[in-house]
Design an enzyme around this catalytic site. Structure first.
Site, mmCIF file in Angstrom:
data_model
loop_
_atom_site.group_PDB
_atom_site.id
_atom_site.type_symbol
_atom_site.label_atom_id
_atom_site.label_comp_id
_atom_site.label_asym_id
_atom_site.label_seq_id
_atom_site.Cartn_x
_atom_site.Cartn_y
_atom_site.Cartn_z
ATOM 1 N N GLY A 127 0.829 -1.211 0.000
ATOM 2 C CA GLY A 127 0.000 0.000 0.000
ATOM 3 C C GLY A 127 0.859 1.256 0.000
ATOM 4 N N LYS A 167 -10.326 -4.416 10.894
ATOM 5 C CA LYS A 167 -9.199 -3.984 11.746
ATOM 6 C C LYS A 167 -9.305 -4.609 13.138
ATOM 7 C CE LYS A 167 -6.839 -1.641 8.837
ATOM 8 N NZ LYS A 167 -5.496 -2.127 8.428
ATOM 9 N N ASP A 191 2.562 -1.682 -4.454
ATOM 10 C CA ASP A 191 1.136 -1.330 -4.501
ATOM 11 C C ASP A 191 0.578 -1.822 -5.837
ATOM 12 O OD1 ASP A 191 -0.468 1.459 -2.873
ATOM 13 O OD2 ASP A 191 -1.406 -0.186 -3.986
ATOM 14 N N GLY A 214 -0.498 4.786 -1.092
ATOM 15 C CA GLY A 214 -1.637 5.362 -0.356
ATOM 16 C C GLY A 214 -1.250 6.630 0.397
ATOM 17 N N GLN A 215 -2.251 7.204 1.121
ATOM 18 C CA GLN A 215 -2.009 8.471 1.824
ATOM 19 C C GLN A 215 -0.852 8.323 2.811
ATOM 20 O OE1 GLN A 215 -4.901 9.566 4.835
ATOM 21 N NE2 GLN A 215 -4.214 11.681 4.911
ATOM 22 N N LEU A 216 -0.873 7.292 3.639
ATOM 23 C CA LEU A 216 0.197 7.096 4.635
ATOM 24 C C LEU A 216 1.422 6.457 3.982
ATOM 25 C CD1 LEU A 216 1.365 6.968 7.447
ATOM 26 C CD2 LEU A 216 -0.044 4.947 7.893
ATOM 27 N N TYR A 256 -14.659 -1.991 7.401
ATOM 28 C CA TYR A 256 -13.244 -1.623 7.602
ATOM 29 C C TYR A 256 -12.884 -1.773 9.088
ATOM 30 C CZ TYR A 256 -9.364 1.707 8.300
ATOM 31 O OH TYR A 256 -8.196 2.317 8.682
HETATM 32 C C1 VAH Z 1 -10.819 6.453 7.513
HETATM 33 N N1 VAH Z 1 -8.791 7.809 7.507
HETATM 34 O O1 VAH Z 1 -11.427 7.517 7.580
HETATM 35 C C2 VAH Z 1 -9.322 6.491 7.846
HETATM 36 C C3 VAH Z 1 -9.091 6.233 9.311
HETATM 37 C C4 VAH Z 1 -9.668 7.015 11.583
HETATM 38 C C5 VAH Z 1 -10.060 7.002 10.200
HETATM 39 O O2 VAH Z 1 -9.111 4.891 9.592
HETATM 40 O O3 VAH Z 1 -11.340 5.409 7.183
#
Ligand code: VAH
Length: 317
Positions: free
Chosen positions: A8, A143, A34, A11-13, A139
């Site tokens: 990844g 996690k 990626d 991505g942003q991070l 999501y």
């Molecule tokens: C999201 N930027 O908005 C991510 C993050 C805390 C939010 O996991 O899904």
């Protein structure tokens, strides 16, 4: 010899963390991967679909990888479009990273978690490290499951896997993709372009956030801490600051007094409502010395200064 694989990485991070890891460990010791690699990327890279375990294993063996930062995932808002696909991708990629790491003795793994693991049955102010996790997004569920799987692999196989529950990440170096906190990046871009901003959350929606520079410092600090200091192997709470769309708008107006915002909440409001207002990250502070550096106005000053450079000098993100 440290050889790091970042999944990844576009991505942003991933965009920012990959550059920092290259600076710290040497450009030839970091492999960016990626589904798409930006043409502006400088360094070693591989096009990699982490849902394909054979492709992942091939990269790990080819570069003799010793550490993996597994950032590839579908985020909260985009993840709700096709829930079962999100679950499949987020879990399959994690299982592939864990299994390839177990089989090939990868020394250290980073698993990013998120405040999305918290649902509507928690104390929203100063949310504790280990409350009842009832996430309301796929999501968040992936996690939460991921935190338990990395804890299981640590306990059962002795693998050194470390994790942080990131708040909303805000940076100028990269654009977010599919998150519920993305408004807090978009608002700065609109301000610098002197355009009005349509905010998809209500003015009073308080959320935990963190500036990208603090995210990078915390991640590297966690990964470099002595293993015996890492007492939490699911995931550490982390806090930078908390603010509402109205507060970040007021912070920007100190520099752009004519900046205008319209509030047009959408489906992401329900997701944001299920998340904490603020986070108790005392365990991270105690166990590995975490300390945030940026508050809202300090972040606003840097964001605006850097984005003015980006837009006026056409530097490609
Ligand atoms: C999201 N930027 O908005 C991510 C993050 C805390 C939010 O996991 O899904």
């Amino acid at each position: 010899m440290v050889k790091i694989l970042v999944t990844g990485s576009s991505g942003q991070l991933g965009t920012v963390l990959t550059k920092e890891l290259q600076k710290k460990y040497g450009i030839n010791n970091v492999i960016a991967s990626d589904l798409i690699i930006k043409p502006t990327f400088k360094g070693i890279s591989e096009i990699l679909d982490v849902t394909n375990i054979d492709a992942l294993e091939k990269v790990v063996l080819q570069y003799k990888i010793t550490q993996i930062y597994h950032l590839a995932a579908i985020l909260s808002a985009k993840g709700e479009i096709n829930p079962l696909r999100t679950w499949d991708i987020n879990m399959k990629t994690l299982f592939n990273v864990l299994e390839v790491s177990r089989l090939h003795n990868i020394k250290k793994i980073f698993h990013p978690s998120s405040i999305a693991v918290f649902g509507d049955e928690i104390e929203k102010i100063n949310t504790p490290q280990a409350p009842n996790l009832t996430p309301l997004t796929v999501y968040g569920m992936s996690k939460t499951a991921g935190e338990n799987w990395v804890n299981y692999y640590h306990k059962k196989y002795g693998m050194d896997i470390r994790s942080i529950r990131y708040p909303g990440v805000i940076g100028y170096q990269s654009l977010p993709g599919g998150g519920t906190t993305d408004y807090a990046v978009e608002i700065y871009h609109k301000a610098v372009k002197e355009e009005n901003f349509d905010c998809f959350l209500e003015a009073s929606t308080m959320l935990p956030m963190i500036f990208m520079d603090d995210v990078i410092s915390a991640t590297i600090q966690l990964m470099e801490a002595p293993s015996e200091n890492i007492k939490i192997r699911t995931s550490y709470n982390l806090a930078g600051m908390s603010f509402t769309p109205e507060q970040v708008y007021e912070s920007i107006k100190k520099i752009y007094p004519d900046f205008k915002i319209n509030y047009q909440p959408d489906f992401r409001q329900d997701i944001a409502n299920s998340w904490p207002d603020s986070i108790d990250d005392s365990a991270a502070k105690r166990h590995w010395g975490w300390k945030p550096r940026y508050d809202l106005d300090e972040m606003t000053n840097v964001m605006i200064e850097k984005l003015k450079e980006y837009y006026h000098l056409e530097i490609k993100i």
